[in-house]
Design a protein around this motif. Structure first.
Motif, short mmCIF file in Angstrom:
data_model
loop_
_atom_site.label_atom_id
_atom_site.label_comp_id
_atom_site.label_asym_id
_atom_site.label_seq_id
_atom_site.Cartn_x
_atom_site.Cartn_y
_atom_site.Cartn_z
N LYS A 63 13.58 15.25 -16.37
CA LYS A 63 12.67 16.14 -17.10
C LYS A 63 13.21 16.58 -18.45
O LYS A 63 12.49 16.54 -19.46
CB LYS A 63 12.34 17.35 -16.24
CG LYS A 63 11.41 18.36 -16.92
CD LYS A 63 11.10 19.54 -16.01
CE LYS A 63 10.20 20.55 -16.70
NZ LYS A 63 9.89 21.71 -15.82
N ASN A 64 14.44 17.01 -18.51
CA ASN A 64 14.98 17.58 -19.74
C ASN A 64 15.80 16.60 -20.57
O ASN A 64 16.37 16.98 -21.60
CB ASN A 64 15.84 18.80 -19.40
CG ASN A 64 15.02 19.91 -18.75
OD1 ASN A 64 13.93 20.21 -19.20
ND2 ASN A 64 15.56 20.49 -17.68
N LYS A 65 15.87 15.36 -20.14
CA LYS A 65 16.62 14.35 -20.90
C LYS A 65 15.82 13.90 -22.12
O LYS A 65 14.59 13.95 -22.14
CB LYS A 65 16.93 13.15 -20.02
CG LYS A 65 18.07 13.39 -19.03
CD LYS A 65 18.47 12.10 -18.35
CE LYS A 65 19.72 12.29 -17.49
NZ LYS A 65 20.91 12.56 -18.34
N TYR B 152 9.82 15.48 -20.37
CA TYR B 152 8.71 16.37 -20.03
C TYR B 152 7.70 16.45 -21.17
O TYR B 152 6.48 16.39 -20.95
CB TYR B 152 9.24 17.76 -19.70
CG TYR B 152 8.19 18.80 -19.43
CD1 TYR B 152 7.36 18.71 -18.31
CD2 TYR B 152 8.00 19.87 -20.30
CE1 TYR B 152 6.39 19.66 -18.06
CE2 TYR B 152 7.04 20.83 -20.06
CZ TYR B 152 6.23 20.73 -18.94
OH TYR B 152 5.26 21.68 -18.70
N GLU B 153 8.18 16.55 -22.41
CA GLU B 153 7.27 16.64 -23.56
C GLU B 153 6.45 15.37 -23.73
O GLU B 153 5.25 15.42 -24.04
CB GLU B 153 8.07 16.94 -24.83
CG GLU B 153 8.65 18.33 -24.88
CD GLU B 153 9.63 18.53 -26.01
OE1 GLU B 153 9.74 19.66 -26.51
OE2 GLU B 153 10.31 17.54 -26.40
N VAL B 154 7.10 14.22 -23.52
CA VAL B 154 6.38 12.95 -23.64
C VAL B 154 5.30 12.84 -22.57
O VAL B 154 4.14 12.49 -22.85
CB VAL B 154 7.35 11.75 -23.55
CG1 VAL B 154 6.57 10.44 -23.49
CG2 VAL B 154 8.30 11.74 -24.73
N GLN C 147 9.76 3.18 -19.39
CA GLN C 147 8.46 2.70 -18.93
C GLN C 147 7.89 3.61 -17.84
O GLN C 147 6.68 3.83 -17.79
CB GLN C 147 8.56 1.26 -18.43
CG GLN C 147 8.65 0.23 -19.54
CD GLN C 147 7.47 0.27 -20.48
OE1 GLN C 147 7.30 1.21 -21.26
NE2 GLN C 147 6.63 -0.74 -20.43
N ARG C 148 8.73 4.16 -17.00
CA ARG C 148 8.25 5.13 -16.01
C ARG C 148 7.69 6.37 -16.69
O ARG C 148 6.67 6.92 -16.27
CB ARG C 148 9.39 5.53 -15.06
CG ARG C 148 9.77 4.47 -14.04
CD ARG C 148 10.96 4.93 -13.20
NE ARG C 148 11.39 3.93 -12.26
CZ ARG C 148 11.22 4.01 -10.94
NH1 ARG C 148 10.64 5.08 -10.41
NH2 ARG C 148 11.64 3.05 -10.13
N MET D 144 5.55 13.09 -12.82
CA MET D 144 6.98 12.75 -12.89
C MET D 144 7.57 12.61 -11.50
O MET D 144 8.35 11.69 -11.23
CB MET D 144 7.73 13.81 -13.69
CG MET D 144 7.48 13.73 -15.19
SD MET D 144 8.60 14.77 -16.17
CE MET D 144 8.04 16.40 -15.68
N GLU D 145 7.18 13.49 -10.59
CA GLU D 145 7.66 13.40 -9.21
C GLU D 145 7.12 12.14 -8.54
O GLU D 145 7.84 11.46 -7.79
CB GLU D 145 7.24 14.64 -8.42
CG GLU D 145 7.91 15.93 -8.87
CD GLU D 145 9.42 15.90 -8.69
OE1 GLU D 145 9.89 15.21 -7.76
OE2 GLU D 145 10.13 16.56 -9.47
#
Length: 236
Positions: free
Chosen positions: A127-129, A89-91, A140-141, A118-119
């Motif tokens: 998200k939190n990984k 999420y931060e990236v 890459q995604r 992201m969706e």
């Protein structure tokens, strides 16, 4: 109107001209692949299109109201990126920095944009990984989602499939096809895979030590460059 027009553009690397006399344009909705042998200036050209490197000659003109801050960029992956200690999420959210200007932090609109992208790329569950714990295809995604936070118009990608396995490569190309065909994102991508480039792009810029080709994918297949590097596929 053209997003980018290159007029007799040349670039130098370590005081040596690596690209010279380029004339081409990229219009809204195009999918352009930049291909060619090593050392022909593909990455240097991308830096020029991003405004990170000045041409040694000629000029690069942006049109249709496009600003440098409205270009999304997916760079080549390196060891530093792979070990980046931040959450997915931060990236992704960091792609909104340019649109914030001098405002501190991120607002609700930027946070929603990050989640939506992201969706869109089917990484909402990541998200939190930690970014450094992801596979190459997942990273890459994430980088693509980040670049989409910076633009709704034009993406530049520098060899984004390098190091990906065949399944992740096909999935990544499918995402780009969807963004270009269904979300009106113009794409400029450097690729070392000429056959994949011809399959997915609608325009080709082939850089060579002995000149260059720019035109439609169909015309590339009929050209001397296409016949040399595609072999029998050019006649298919």
């Amino acid at each position: 109107m053209s997003y980018i027009t290159c007029k007799n553009v040349s670039f130098a690397y370590e005081n040596q001209i690596v690209v010279s006399g380029l004339d081409f344009q990229v219009n809204a909705g195009d999918y352009l692949c930049i291909i060619g042998e090593n050392g022909t200036g593909k990455t240097t050209l991308i830096k020029g299109l991003l405004g990170l490197k000045k041409p040694a000659g000629g000029e690069i003109v942006t049109g249709d109201g496009l600003k440098a801050t409205q270009i999304g960029y997916v760079p080549q992956q390196d060891a530093v990126q792979k070990d980046f200690p931040a959450s997915v999420y931060e990236v992704v959210l960091s792609g909104c920095l340019n649109s914030r200007g001098m405002k501190p932090g991120f607002g609700a609109a930027e946070k929603k944009r990050a989640v939506d992208n992201m969706e869109l790329l089917k990484i909402g569950d990541l998200k939190n990984k930690s970014f450094q714990d992801l596979s190459g295809g997942q990273r890459q995604r994430v980088l693509l989602a980040r670049s989409l936070c910076a633009t709704k118009r034009l993406l530049l990608l520098d060899e984004p499939i390098t190091g990906l396995d065949p399944v992740a490569t096909e999935e990544f190309y499918a995402m780009l096809d969807d963004l270009n065909g269904n979300h009106d994102i113009t794409i400029i991508m450097v690729s070392h895979d000429i056959r994949e480039a011809v399959e997915h792009a609608d325009h080709i810029l082939h850089l060579s030590h002995g000149g260059y080709f720019f035109g439609t994918t169909q015309d590339y297949g009929k050209s001397g460059f296409g016949k040399k590097f595609l072999g029998g596929l050019a006649d298919a």
